[in-house]
Design a protein around this motif. Sequence first.
Motif, short mmCIF file in Angstrom:
data_model
loop_
_atom_site.label_atom_id
_atom_site.label_comp_id
_atom_site.label_asym_id
_atom_site.label_seq_id
_atom_site.Cartn_x
_atom_site.Cartn_y
_atom_site.Cartn_z
N GLY A 163 0.80 -1.22 0.00
CA GLY A 163 0.00 0.00 0.00
C GLY A 163 0.84 1.27 0.00
N ILE A 164 2.05 1.18 -0.50
CA ILE A 164 2.93 2.35 -0.56
C ILE A 164 2.78 3.08 -1.88
N ILE A 165 2.72 2.34 -2.97
CA ILE A 165 2.60 2.96 -4.29
C ILE A 165 1.41 2.39 -5.04
N CYS A 166 0.98 3.13 -6.04
CA CYS A 166 -0.06 2.69 -6.97
C CYS A 166 0.20 3.39 -8.29
N SER A 167 -0.67 3.21 -9.25
CA SER A 167 -0.47 3.81 -10.56
C SER A 167 -0.66 5.32 -10.52
N GLY A 168 0.19 6.01 -11.31
CA GLY A 168 -0.03 7.42 -11.59
C GLY A 168 -0.56 7.56 -13.01
N HIS A 171 2.82 8.76 -18.81
CA HIS A 171 3.63 9.74 -19.52
C HIS A 171 3.81 9.20 -20.93
N GLY A 172 3.02 9.70 -21.87
CA GLY A 172 3.01 9.11 -23.19
C GLY A 172 2.44 7.70 -23.08
N ASN A 173 3.21 6.70 -23.50
CA ASN A 173 2.78 5.32 -23.36
C ASN A 173 3.39 4.62 -22.15
N GLN A 174 4.15 5.37 -21.35
CA GLN A 174 4.80 4.79 -20.19
C GLN A 174 3.95 4.96 -18.94
N PHE A 175 3.90 3.92 -18.14
CA PHE A 175 3.18 3.98 -16.87
C PHE A 175 4.05 4.62 -15.80
N THR A 176 3.41 5.26 -14.87
CA THR A 176 4.13 5.86 -13.76
C THR A 176 3.59 5.31 -12.44
N TYR A 177 4.34 5.59 -11.38
CA TYR A 177 3.92 5.23 -10.03
C TYR A 177 3.75 6.51 -9.22
N ALA A 178 2.84 6.44 -8.26
CA ALA A 178 2.60 7.54 -7.32
C ALA A 178 2.45 6.94 -5.93
N LEU A 179 2.56 7.79 -4.91
CA LEU A 179 2.32 7.31 -3.55
C LEU A 179 0.83 7.14 -3.32
N LEU A 180 0.45 5.99 -2.83
CA LEU A 180 -0.97 5.71 -2.61
C LEU A 180 -1.60 6.73 -1.66
N ASN A 181 -0.88 7.10 -0.60
CA ASN A 181 -1.45 8.04 0.37
C ASN A 181 -1.67 9.43 -0.21
N GLU A 182 -0.94 9.76 -1.27
CA GLU A 182 -1.14 11.06 -1.93
C GLU A 182 -2.14 10.96 -3.08
N ARG A 183 -2.27 9.80 -3.63
CA ARG A 183 -3.15 9.59 -4.79
C ARG A 183 -4.60 9.31 -4.37
N VAL A 184 -4.76 8.72 -3.20
CA VAL A 184 -6.08 8.24 -2.76
C VAL A 184 -6.41 8.81 -1.38
#
Length: 363
Positions: A163-168, A171-184
Amino acid sequence: MTLPDIARYRLINQQIVQSKLESAIEAVAWFGAIQAQEYAHTKWSLGIRLPHLKDDDIENDFTDGKILRTHLLRPTWHFVTPEDIRWMLSLTAPRVNAANAYMYKKLELNSEVFTRCNKILINKLQGNRQLTRNELNEEFKKKKIMAEGIRLSYIMMYAELAGIICSGARHGNQFTYALLNERVPATNSLNKDEGLSRLAKKYFTSRGPATIKDFSTWSGLSLTDCKKGLEMIKSNLACEVIEGDEYYFPPNISLNKNSLQQVYLLPVYDEFVMGYKDRSAILEFTKSLKSKPLFNYDNMIISDGQIIGTWKRTINNKCIDIKLEFFKPLNKTQSKALDNAVHRFEKFTNKSVNYGKKRIMNG
């Protein structure tokens, strides 16, 4: 109820026919989680169930974080809503980590390595930053952590399960990661029994008629836990014994025969196929063929709940080429329905589709 009837009822509960869904967020919430390692295909899986939406509509929801993509069950990628991600991870992550234990050991990934990696991810992503896997790997290299290839995949998966990261956003066709606590935003937590009850309700409501073994295979949870979850909601479900197995499903389902005659171009890993351990209900048509059919492509073509052929797509700059193979010649109704299915795919992708001659591959 017969096996073909099971497939027909699943078409309704899976919202492929007679859909009552309005948005991609509502669809993902309805299913609880939708298998999503093939991202473009999964968007089309939602598109089949949401005929008024286009690919860009679902992409925008993903960009805005209204739909998340993370490792959640079995293990593999899944779409999940922000409202469901935390309680579902709490319920399923221990089982996924147990399934991954052999690879963790083989790749020399222990609690010390994971702790270091998680701290790096938090420091690098905090402040609502969204970075690609390669960008994050550069930071691991600076800290003398070897994280190439599959080792990096398991490092990132462990952080997702924690539960630390999830999808952001992409960027173009590339996937990114974001912090779950900031994203949700923060959500109410559920204890294990509450989680089992909620997951069982989502599963049998969206995928019934289904068995307890189907639920266990889909969720990755033990049969003991799945039985416990089912027991808590069983009074709200109908049950029929078919060929010795108990099938549970929402009561009072009505079939519209006209909608069942439509043809659907299911993408690979669609929940209509992947949501079950026993897939015999959708293979009844193939039993009537004189010889064993060839499944040459990964994407299934269905009509009346049955697999009647396979297909593949090749995306070009301005159009999409589709190859279709059927186990038996289509009748007039099915042929017209196929044209409608291809037109729907054109509308969803906003690209013209070439599908040429329909090949028959029976055995």
